[in-house]
Design an enzyme around this catalytic site. Structure first.
Site, short mmCIF file in Angstrom:
data_model
loop_
_atom_site.label_atom_id
_atom_site.label_comp_id
_atom_site.label_asym_id
_atom_site.label_seq_id
_atom_site.Cartn_x
_atom_site.Cartn_y
_atom_site.Cartn_z
N TRP A 102 -5.04 4.30 8.34
CA TRP A 102 -3.87 3.98 7.51
C TRP A 102 -2.85 5.10 7.47
CZ3 TRP A 102 -3.21 -0.84 7.22
CH2 TRP A 102 -4.31 -1.71 7.19
N ASP A 174 -0.41 7.83 -0.64
CA ASP A 174 -0.85 6.43 -0.59
C ASP A 174 -2.14 6.37 -1.40
OD1 ASP A 174 -1.97 4.01 -0.01
OD2 ASP A 174 -1.84 4.18 2.17
N LYS A 198 -6.50 -4.01 -4.47
CA LYS A 198 -7.83 -3.40 -4.50
C LYS A 198 -8.25 -3.10 -5.94
CE LYS A 198 -6.58 -1.77 -0.03
NZ LYS A 198 -7.39 -2.57 0.88
N1 PMP Z 1 -2.95 1.96 2.80
C1 PMP Z 1 -4.27 1.84 2.62
C2 PMP Z 1 -5.04 3.03 2.15
C3 PMP Z 1 -4.91 0.62 2.85
O1 PMP Z 1 -6.23 0.50 2.68
C4 PMP Z 1 -4.14 -0.48 3.27
C5 PMP Z 1 -4.74 -1.86 3.52
N2 PMP Z 1 -6.02 -2.03 3.38
C6 PMP Z 1 -2.77 -0.32 3.47
C7 PMP Z 1 -2.20 0.90 3.20
C8 PMP Z 1 -1.90 -1.45 3.94
O2 PMP Z 1 -1.66 -2.28 2.86
P1 PMP Z 1 -1.08 -3.79 3.05
O3 PMP Z 1 -2.14 -4.59 3.70
O4 PMP Z 1 -0.77 -4.20 1.64
O5 PMP Z 1 0.15 -3.68 3.87
#
Ligand code: PMP
Length: 368
Positions: A102, A174, A198
């Site tokens: 990510w 993030d 989450k």
């Molecule tokens: N950052 C993290 C730490 C994630 O775990 C995720 C998705 N699991 C994202 C960003 C991306 O998020 P989204 O699917 O809402 O675009």
């Protein structure tokens, strides 16, 4: 069908009490005479609900008035672009710390806006540890330093005490997969974001907590309105229709967190759940976890038997026993348990019991 124990990494388990409230509110949301799904986002009722949500967040996370709270569509991925579009405005340069898939994806999006300097990465070690960020590593001319506090795919985390004190540049984090799981000092960050699906509620909204002085510097004439933090701040996140249902649900989740005793109570239960799993894995002859002990996530526990076939057999058999979504992140193999705030101690207990049973049944097998 009865409900299962859900270990999904997101969208993830939500406490049943909250789901029952939604069920109850579906036709008449808190005396409004209409469903939340029918409610206008500029109505007084919804405005009050949004204010209450932000007030609860401020109270639970000790967020001062020098920060804005914004509700943005577009998920965590949207933030990978919004952050550089808004904040790369001095030198068009930013420092990134690469600790998971990510952050890798975040780097790719930021490179479309300016120069990205990856100042530390644990990619070579398969993302099994968290690199220390020392003050002197941070570029003096970076517009910001970007990091991810919890690495959903690889199961590692920057503990609150590992967040650097950066007086040089603002830190962007993030927090999608460990928002409100333990106490982080918000004052250490220039901007924090978390996609809700989450720890906060359903998919569809991302909460952004941003220092007012930081987002004010962006040039709104250069940034598409839908991507501009300043526009969200000016209009209380309502110039475009926000995810009304998701925001209502965040409010319910925050009320629930408060009732449980706030973030300190979440922290205690989360450490208890994580220790139950890690202690069992560390003493087992079948399962193991590769993440450096002090960097282990208390939200996403990644483990493996060391054999892909046996891992697949584990998640299939677990599902038959009502323990669902235990496969690792797509393509990475392994197993992973999402044990977010909404996952009970009872669920983790049931998982440990199943792991014991599976270990006894498969011990010594030469599985190919
Ligand atoms: N950052 C993290 C730490 C994630 O775990 C995720 C998705 N699991 C994202 C960003 C991306 O998020 P989204 O699917 O809402 O675009």
């Amino acid at each position: 069908m009865s409900r299962v124990y859900n270990f999904s990494s997101g969208p993830a388990a939500i406490n049943e009490e909250i789901l029952k409230t939604i069920q109850h509110d579906m036709l008449d949301c808190m005396g409004s005479g209409m469903s939340i799904l029918e409610m206008n986002h500029k109505s007084e009722f919804f405005g009050d609900m949004m204010d209450e949500t932000s007030e609860l967040l401020r109270e639970l996370m000790h967020i001062g008035n020098d920060y804005e709270i914004l509700y943005v569509n577009g998920g965590g991925y949207g933030q990978f672009s919004m952050v550089p579009m808004n904040l790369m405005n001095r030198n068009r340069k930013a420092d990134y710390v690469d600790t998971d898939l990510w952050t890798k994806y975040a780097v790719i999006e930021a490179q479309k806006c300016g120069t990205v300097n990856v100042i530390a990465s644990s990619a070579q070690a398969g993302y099994t540890y968290i690199p220390e960020i020392r003050r002197e590593m941070i570029s003096a001319d970076a517009d910001y330093l970007y990091m991810c506090t919890n690495n959903t795919a690889s199961g590692s985390a920057y503990r609150p005490d590992k967040i650097p004190n950066s007086d040089r540049v603002p830190i962007v984090a993030d927090m999608t997969s460990n928002f409100m799981s333990e106490t982080y000092d918000i004052n250490k960050f220039g901007l924090v974001f978390a996609a809700a699906q989450k720890n906060l509620g359903p998919a569809g909204v991302t909460v952004v907590i941003a220092k007012k002085t930081l987002i004010e510097q962006a040039d709104e004439h250069r940034i598409p309105r839908i991507m501009c933090y300043k526009e969200y701040a000016k209009t209380k996140s309502t110039f475009s229709t926000p995810s009304t249902f998701a925001i209502y649900m965040i409010m319910l989740v925050l009320k629930w967190v408060k009732k449980q005793g706030g973030i300190p109570a979440m922290t205690q239960t989360n450490h208890q759940k994580a220790s139950m799993l890690y202690d069992f894995i560390d003493n087992s002859t079948l399962y193991h976890n590769d993440v450096c002990r002090e960097d282990r996530s208390i939200m996403n526990v990644v483990f493996t038997t060391g054999n892909d076939g046996l891992d697949a057999c584990f998640s299939a058999e677990a599902a038959e026993h009502g323990l669902c979504n235990l496969s690792g992140y797509q393509g990475t193999g392994k197993l992973r348990a999402g044990i977010y705030n909404g996952v009970s101690v009872e669920a983790v207990n049931a998982l440990v019991d199943f792991m014991k049973k599976f270990e006894n049944e498969h011990k010594g097998e030469n599985y190919v």
